[in-house]
Design a protein around this motif. Sequence first.
Motif, PDB file in Angstrom:
ATOM      1  N   GLN A  62      14.143  75.976  17.675  1.00 38.79           N
ATOM      2  CA  GLN A  62      14.057  76.878  18.821  1.00 38.79           C
ATOM      3  C   GLN A  62      14.395  76.163  20.125  1.00 38.79           C
ATOM      4  OE1 GLN A  62      10.210  78.769  18.630  1.00 38.79           O
ATOM      5  NE2 GLN A  62      10.680  79.814  16.715  1.00 38.79           N
ATOM      6  N   GLN A  63      13.996  74.909  20.247  1.00 37.75           N
ATOM      7  CA  GLN A  63      14.362  74.136  21.430  1.00 37.75           C
ATOM      8  C   GLN A  63      15.874  73.941  21.498  1.00 37.75           C
ATOM      9  OE1 GLN A  63      12.050  70.539  21.088  1.00 37.75           O
ATOM     10  NE2 GLN A  63      10.105  71.590  21.488  1.00 37.75           N
ATOM     11  N   TRP A  64      16.495  73.684  20.355  1.00 39.86           N
ATOM     12  CA  TRP A  64      17.951  73.518  20.286  1.00 39.86           C
ATOM     13  C   TRP A  64      18.637  74.811  20.702  1.00 39.86           C
ATOM     14  CZ3 TRP A  64      22.092  75.753  17.851  1.00 39.86           C
ATOM     15  CH2 TRP A  64      23.272  75.004  17.780  1.00 39.86           C
ATOM     16  N   GLN A  86      17.452  77.250  22.646  1.00 42.93           N
ATOM     17  CA  GLN A  86      17.282  77.458  24.082  1.00 42.93           C
ATOM     18  C   GLN A  86      18.204  76.549  24.886  1.00 42.93           C
ATOM     19  OE1 GLN A  86      12.847  77.105  24.246  1.00 42.93           O
ATOM     20  NE2 GLN A  86      12.953  79.054  25.338  1.00 42.93           N
ATOM     21  N   LYS A  87      18.272  75.292  24.479  1.00 44.26           N
ATOM     22  CA  LYS A  87      19.119  74.324  25.186  1.00 44.26           C
ATOM     23  C   LYS A  87      20.580  74.734  25.139  1.00 44.26           C
ATOM     24  CE  LYS A  87      20.424  69.420  25.182  1.00 44.26           C
ATOM     25  NZ  LYS A  87      20.211  68.102  24.517  1.00 44.26           N
ATOM     26  N   GLU A 137      10.003  74.482  15.699  1.00 40.34           N
ATOM     27  CA  GLU A 137       9.935  74.172  17.125  1.00 40.34           C
ATOM     28  C   GLU A 137      11.216  73.483  17.586  1.00 40.34           C
ATOM     29  OE1 GLU A 137       7.611  73.528  14.922  1.00 40.34           O
ATOM     30  OE2 GLU A 137       5.629  74.138  15.681  1.00 40.34           O
ATOM     31  N   GLN A 138      11.695  72.531  16.788  1.00 42.68           N
ATOM     32  CA  GLN A 138      12.911  71.811  17.161  1.00 42.68           C
ATOM     33  C   GLN A 138      14.126  72.733  17.150  1.00 42.68           C
ATOM     34  OE1 GLN A 138      13.044  68.531  14.391  1.00 42.68           O
ATOM     35  NE2 GLN A 138      11.701  67.247  15.642  1.00 42.68           N
TER      36      GLN A 138
END
Length: 272
Positions: A195-197, A199-200, A192-193
């Motif tokens: 994938q968030q990175w 996207q960001k 999750e982390q």
Amino acid sequence: MYRRKPLAAAAAAALLLACLAAPAQAGRSCEEKALSPDTFRLALATAQQTQQRLEALAVPVAIIGRVGQDLSKYGLRYTHAGIVYRAGDGRWRVTELLNECGSDRAELWHDGLGTFFLDDMFAFDTVLLLPPPAVAKSLGERLQDGPLLRTMFSARYSLTAYPFATRYQNSNAWVLETLAAASSGNRLYSREQSQQWLQKNGYQPTELQLGALTRLGGRMFKANVAFDDHPNELRYSDRIRTVSVDSIIQFFMARNEGWQVEEIAAPVQKRY
């Protein structure tokens, strides 16, 4: 990519004679399809050529991509990626996520460089994505730490896994998420982390235009293809977004951090 069966004794011996790493778990695809002598020699020549290039570049680790099938109709060249590195014994090895024989399961495999090319290849061209020193250092740390290496791994497999969901994973998604973690200085501890990175930081997956029959047929008849992790507005319009080797290269090259790309043409076959 599919998990592979162990090599026959003669093939393993040939790999050893070629001075290429051949771990016990290495092998060919699950299909009972013998490689021709010409294909076998070409695979070993490709591995040797790649090894020589890695040594000339003097890098400890890189992303390696191969051409397993023809995806030119989607504008893609390389189909499958792994992480190639020099192990403690001095030999080059490839860590990669492989599908368990067409099932919905996957595992991480540690293969010899020669074995990486012993598959049903469409072409024997190779690409290397070379990380900058700081990322290479973090990536090396992950490769040496088994539990840390598996933090970005999921055993639930789908060839078309959506890049921003954790229900499934495919080979290239594991490489991408592992690179994201390494790029953060190993400060990301879950998918999750990562994938968030991604996207960001503006990662853009590859979008495939699939017809409804192709999409539904894949879900009905293949255990290793699923679309239920994709947003409804995308999958019901037959727009499937997934991680390709090309998208990995494009994303990291655009970061201007010192990444390099090396493409290696297939070895020229000698005619006797």
